[in-house]
Every structure is written in C-alpha cells, then in structure tokens.
Design a protein around this motif. Structure first.
Motif, short mmCIF file in Angstrom:
data_model
loop_
_atom_site.label_atom_id
_atom_site.label_comp_id
_atom_site.label_asym_id
_atom_site.label_seq_id
_atom_site.Cartn_x
_atom_site.Cartn_y
_atom_site.Cartn_z
N MET A 170 42.34 78.26 -5.76
CA MET A 170 42.08 79.13 -6.91
C MET A 170 40.57 79.31 -7.08
N PRO A 171 40.08 80.56 -7.13
CA PRO A 171 38.63 80.76 -7.27
C PRO A 171 38.13 80.30 -8.62
N ALA A 172 36.82 80.02 -8.68
CA ALA A 172 36.23 79.48 -9.90
C ALA A 172 36.37 80.44 -11.07
N TRP A 173 36.26 81.75 -10.80
CA TRP A 173 36.33 82.71 -11.91
C TRP A 173 37.70 82.68 -12.58
N LEU A 174 38.75 82.38 -11.79
CA LEU A 174 40.10 82.34 -12.34
C LEU A 174 40.35 81.03 -13.09
N ARG A 175 39.79 79.93 -12.58
CA ARG A 175 39.97 78.63 -13.25
C ARG A 175 39.32 78.63 -14.63
N HIS A 176 38.21 79.33 -14.75
CA HIS A 176 37.45 79.29 -16.00
C HIS A 176 37.53 80.62 -16.75
N TYR A 177 38.59 81.36 -16.52
CA TYR A 177 38.69 82.69 -17.14
C TYR A 177 38.85 82.57 -18.66
N GLN A 178 38.16 83.46 -19.38
CA GLN A 178 38.21 83.46 -20.83
C GLN A 178 38.77 84.79 -21.34
N ARG A 179 39.49 84.71 -22.43
CA ARG A 179 40.13 85.91 -22.97
C ARG A 179 39.11 86.99 -23.32
N ALA A 180 37.92 86.59 -23.72
CA ALA A 180 36.90 87.56 -24.11
C ALA A 180 36.46 88.44 -22.94
N GLN A 181 36.72 87.98 -21.71
CA GLN A 181 36.32 88.76 -20.54
C GLN A 181 37.33 89.85 -20.18
N LEU A 182 38.52 89.78 -20.76
CA LEU A 182 39.60 90.66 -20.32
C LEU A 182 39.31 92.14 -20.61
N GLY A 183 38.75 92.44 -21.79
CA GLY A 183 38.50 93.83 -22.13
C GLY A 183 37.56 94.51 -21.16
N GLY A 184 36.48 93.83 -20.78
CA GLY A 184 35.53 94.39 -19.82
C GLY A 184 36.16 94.62 -18.47
N ASP A 185 36.99 93.67 -18.02
CA ASP A 185 37.63 93.81 -16.70
C ASP A 185 38.63 94.96 -16.68
N LEU A 227 41.68 90.71 -1.43
CA LEU A 227 41.15 89.61 -0.62
C LEU A 227 39.76 89.21 -1.08
N TYR A 228 38.92 90.18 -1.42
CA TYR A 228 37.57 89.82 -1.86
C TYR A 228 37.62 89.08 -3.20
N ALA A 229 38.57 89.43 -4.06
CA ALA A 229 38.67 88.78 -5.36
C ALA A 229 38.88 87.28 -5.21
N PHE A 230 39.56 86.86 -4.15
CA PHE A 230 39.85 85.44 -3.96
C PHE A 230 38.92 84.75 -2.97
N SER A 231 38.08 85.51 -2.28
CA SER A 231 37.22 84.88 -1.27
C SER A 231 35.74 85.18 -1.45
N GLY A 232 35.38 86.26 -2.16
CA GLY A 232 33.98 86.63 -2.30
C GLY A 232 33.28 85.93 -3.44
#
Length: 565
Positions: free
Chosen positions: A1-16, A55-60
């Motif tokens: 699991m990439p670091a961004w997914l482990r530490h994902y915060q709800r506040a980031q969802l709107g921007g994404d 693929l880049y989302a999980f490896s880049g």
C-alpha cells in the motif's frame, strides 16, 4: 500500500475529485489527438491512458504526475514506424505496442539496476532543442489535417513536400472549422483564466478550468457536425470501438523486434527525462523529494501496462500534470478517479466521438504543442555559454532535417561531444598569493604576488584519458616559459578523479620536468584521488612531494624571508 493511501485524510478528497474531473476533460481529446499523431487508431490513445494512471498511482512518487500519451512521444512513434511498416497495417499497430513493451521493460530494468543517472545523458540545451524542434514538426504536420487532407512525412522537408503536393485537396469546411477551433483555443489560453478570475474564481481554479478549453472546443465541434449532418462533408474520427481493451501480450510483428530495440531505448530515455523533470518540478513546490530510480520503475510499469492494453509508449505529461496540481490534486487518488472516469468513457461514450472532426483535433494538437516551440533556453545559453547554444541549435536543426528518431541520436552525440570537448581542454590557471593571506588565486583575475622559484598551477578538471595528454603538454609549455623557477607546484584541489592514463601522464610529466631541472610537487590531493595514486604507485614516487595544502607546501619550498604573511 503506498504511503499516500496509508495516510489519506478526508480533507484531501475534495481536491482529488475536482482534479480528476478536470484532467479527464483534458485527457480524452489529448489521447485521441496523440494517437492520430502516432498514426494509430484513436482508441489506442484511450487504451494507452487507462492502466498507466492506475499503475503510477501505486508505484510513482509524485502526488500530481499524470502519465499517458504525450505529443513528442507520439511523434517519435510515428517517425520510427513510418520507415518500418505501412501506415494502418497490422504490423504498424503491433510494432507500436511492442515499442511500449520494450521501452517499459528497459525502464523497469534500469530502475532495478538503479540507473537513474541516465537522465543526465541529455543536457538541458539538447533536450530543449529536441523538444522545440519536435513541437515545430508536430505543428507543421498537423496543417494538413487542419485543412482536411492527408499530408505525411517524418522530417520538415518531407512534411513540406507532402503539403505542397496535396494542398489542392483541402476542404474549405474542414479548414474553417479547424481555424475557428484554433483561434478559440489560442484566445482561451490568453484570456480565459483572467476572465474567470474576474468572475471571482480563485487563480488556481481559473487556471485549471481554462485548461479544459480543448474539451469544450471538442464538444462544440461534435455538436456542430452532428446537428448540421456534416459527417460526409469533412473527415471525422469515425467509429471508436467501445469496451475495455483486452489485456494480452500482442503477437510479434512480422518485422521482428530487432529494428525496434534502439528506437525503444531512445523513446524510453526521452520519456524518462521528461517524466522525471515534471515530477521534480511538482515536488519542489511542496518541498518533497523524488527518487529517480523509483520513477524509472514506475514509468517502466506504466509502459508495460500501456503495451498490454494495446497502446503505445507513455510518459508524464507536463500540461496534464500541471493542470492536475492546479486543480487541487493532493494525492494519486486523483489519477485513480481519472482512470475510473476514463473507464466510463470507454464503456459508455465512445459512440459520441464518431462525429468529431479531425480538423478540430488537429487544432487541439497545434494549440497544445505551440508553447513547446520555445527559444528562451537558446537565448539564455547564448548569454552564458556559447557551446550550449551551439548544442541547442545543432539538435534543433538535425531534428527538423533528419526527423526525431535520427535527431535524438544526434542530440545524445552532441551532449557527449560538448562534455568531452569541455573536459578535454580544461582550464589551467597560473596562481599567485593574495597579499597578506593564505589564499592563492588566478594571476589574471586577482592582484597577487609571485613567489620566487616556484610556479603554481591549478588544473580545473578531473584527469582522465580524454584530457591527460593536453594537460601534460600544457604544463610543460608553461614550465618552459618560466625556466627560472626550479619548483613546480601542481594544485589538485579541482581534481576529483584520476584514471590509469592520467597516472601515467603524471609519472611521465615528473620525468620530463626532472630532465629540465624542475621538481614537481602536488598539493591538496583529495582522499579518493590519493587512494588511486597509492594503488597505482604514484604516491610512492612523490613521497615527500605530496602536500596537505598550498600554504604548507610553499612554507617548505620558499625561503623563510620570501614567504611570510
């Protein structure tokens, strides 16, 4: 699991979510257009976009990098395949797929071997010259479809010849729509963001929305052709097969893989340099660090995914990635959501693309790559280093005249030649002491005092086979011009590396100077260089003549009444 997914915060969802919507609106017309630049069916651009986003989302390592088709890469594919297989043939399509697979395998292998330094094979002037010339080739090559006819050619002379040979086939309706679309896009780039800010949007939101203008123009072109029933009066995209691509290893083309290996390597190199540059630019804004080897592996996986899906080589796109960041992307979830939206397009909306005019797609291509025809690097190089300016100009001209595939080979050769030229003729300074100090500087740049009986020289380059003979000859000439100085002190503070040829040169130089009654001394030899000298026997030869610093050497070599502070 990439670091961004482990530490994902709800506040980031709107921007994404917002970034995913905006990038999808930009990606669909770009993917279709760049597939046509590569000489491939339009759906291959969509196929080449889907898996790389996942693929880049999980490896880049970049939070906003958007991987997919790019204009220069598409032109490289077209230039490579145009001389290997007929346009539209099954071999042409299979070869494009294998270019993605081969370049992906190479990038992945380079990443596993930690060869991230390959990004340094192309100097900035050479890369800028290559990009500017490739963009100009794309613009000129799209003039034919903008006017509703087929041109062709991989170099500027061939493209111009095709335009002149077939210009009478132009279609007024296609030309009018294409020119109108191009004007709208250019005006939108110039004024739309400012107008949106005037409408009280934030600057970031205004920039992001302004960059979706290509999709708005595409929708306008689709609506116009559909409502006016002009499908038979001008070239259109035609039926785009719906559904998901089949994930499979494509059959080998009849031409084999051997002719594709070197083109795949250069495509991989260009894609990596471009992608790494974009990732580092985006990371710098957030004080983040990008691992070049990780980017190699990630880009390799993306190209393997594109090839397995029936696409062509991909890389991190500057425009899409900047739009992604400006639209508020916080993590790579934006790319995953973009892939999901693209999935909906492939399964539900491809039939809507059938009436899309090719002249409008050509306008979107021209508008998107015009900004890459940039000569600011040439102007900067001309002010700072003429050799870099020559490298830019040579690469630019060679790409235009020979085509991008031959041009990139020439660009690498120009990069290496400029480096070798500079390294083979290093600067050698005659030093003097700055009065009243322990500092020693070039006598041509500073007010210094000479020290009797000692000639101080400093070589401003590492010593290796490419410059050893020149350095040795230059030192002998300088010593001959000052034959009243029986001591020669060679300051090695700028020498970071020695090879066997350089060791041999220093030994022969010592013998030649001794024959003239001059004693050679070395000062400020760095630890790694001294290790090489010890292993090569040079340290034993210079025992008692190796000095920790220039100041200590001169205290030993000069009489006390001549050397004081």
């Amino acid at each position: 699991m990439p670091a961004w997914l482990r530490h994902y915060q709800r506040a980031q969802l709107g921007g994404d979510i917002g970034a995913a919507l905006v990038v999808t609106l930009l990606l669909v017309p770009q993917a279709l257009a760049y597939a046509l630049v590569a000489g491939l069916p339009p759906q291959t651009g969509l196929y080449a976009s889907l898996l790389p986003l996942v693929l880049y989302a999980f490896s880049g390592g970049s939070h906003a990098q958007s991987v997919g088709p790019m204009a220069v890469t598409a032109l490289l594919v077209a230039a490579t395949l145009s001389r290997l297989a007929p346009l539209g043939s099954s071999d042409y399509l299979l070869a494009a797929v294998w270019l993605a697979l081969l370049s992906g395998a190479m990038l992945l292998a380079f990443g596993l071997l930690r060869l991230g330094f390959l990004a340094d094979a192309l100097s900035q002037p050479v890369l800028a010259g290559f990009t500017a010339a490739s963009a100009l080739l794309i613009v000129v090559s799209q003039l034919a479809p903008l006017a509703g006819f087929h041109g062709g050619g991989a170099s500027l002379p061939d493209i111009v010849h095709g335009l002149l040979a077939h210009y009478h086939d132009y279609q007024p309706l296609a030309l009018n729509m294409g020119v109108a679309a191009l004007l709208c896009l250019l005006l939108a780039r110039r004024y739309l963001a400012a107008w949106l800010q005037h409408c009280r949007l934030t600057p970031a939101a205004a920039r992001a929305l302004a960059r979706t203008a290509p999709m708005l123009v595409v929708l306008a072109g689709l609506a116009t052709v559909s409502l006016a029933q002009w499908q038979t009066r001008l070239p259109v995209v035609g039926l785009v097969p719906g559904g998901l691509p089949a994930l499979q290893l494509a059959p080998l083309p009849s031409l084999g893989l051997a002719p594709l290996v070197m083109p795949a390597f250069f495509i991989a190199l260009i894609n990596y340099v471009q992608s790494l540059s974009v990732a580092q630019m985006l990371a710098a804004a957030r004080n983040e660090r990008i691992d070049p080897d990780r980017e190699l592996r990630a880009l390799g996986l993306c190209n393997l995914g594109a090839g397995l899906a029936g696409g062509f080589p991909v890389t991190g796109g500057l425009t899409r990635s900047v739009v992604n960041a400006d639209a508020g992307a916080q993590t790579q979830l934006a790319s995953l959501l973009c892939a999901a939206l693209l999935l909906l397009v492939l399964t539900r909306a491809t039939a809507l693309l059938a009436c899309l005019p090719l002249s409008v797609l050509a306008a979107t291509i021209i508008a998107s790559v015009l900004v890459l025809v940039d000569f600011s690097c040439l102007r900067a190089a001309w002010r700072t280093d003429r050799a870099d300016a020559v490298a830019f100009a040579l690469t630019f001209v060679l790409v235009l005249m020979l085509g991008v595939d031959a041009g990139i080979v020439a660009g690498v050769m120009v990069s290496l030649s400029v480096w070798l030229m500079r390294s083979s003729r290093p600067h050698i300074a005659v030093l003097g002491r700055v009065p009243g100090t322990e500092h020693f500087r070039n006598v041509l740049r500073y007010q210094t005092e000479a020290l009797p009986g000692v000639l101080l020289l400093r070589v401003d380059e590492s010593l290796f086979f490419g410059n050893a003979r020149h350095v040795g000859d230059s030192i002998l000439q300088l010593a001959a011009a000052r034959d009243d100085q029986p001591q020669l002190l060679l300051v090695m503070s700028a020498v970071n590396r020695l090879d066997m040829t350089a060791l041999t040169m220093l030994a022969r130089l010592d013998d030649s100077l001794a024959a003239r009654g001059i004693c050679l001394h070395l000062a400020e030899v760095k630890g790694p260089v001294l290790d090489v000298c010890q292993r090569g026997g040079l340290a034993a030869r210079f025992a008692g003549r190796l000095h920790l610093s220039t100041h200590l050497a001169l205290r030993q070599l000069c009489p006390a009444d001549d050397y004081h502070i």
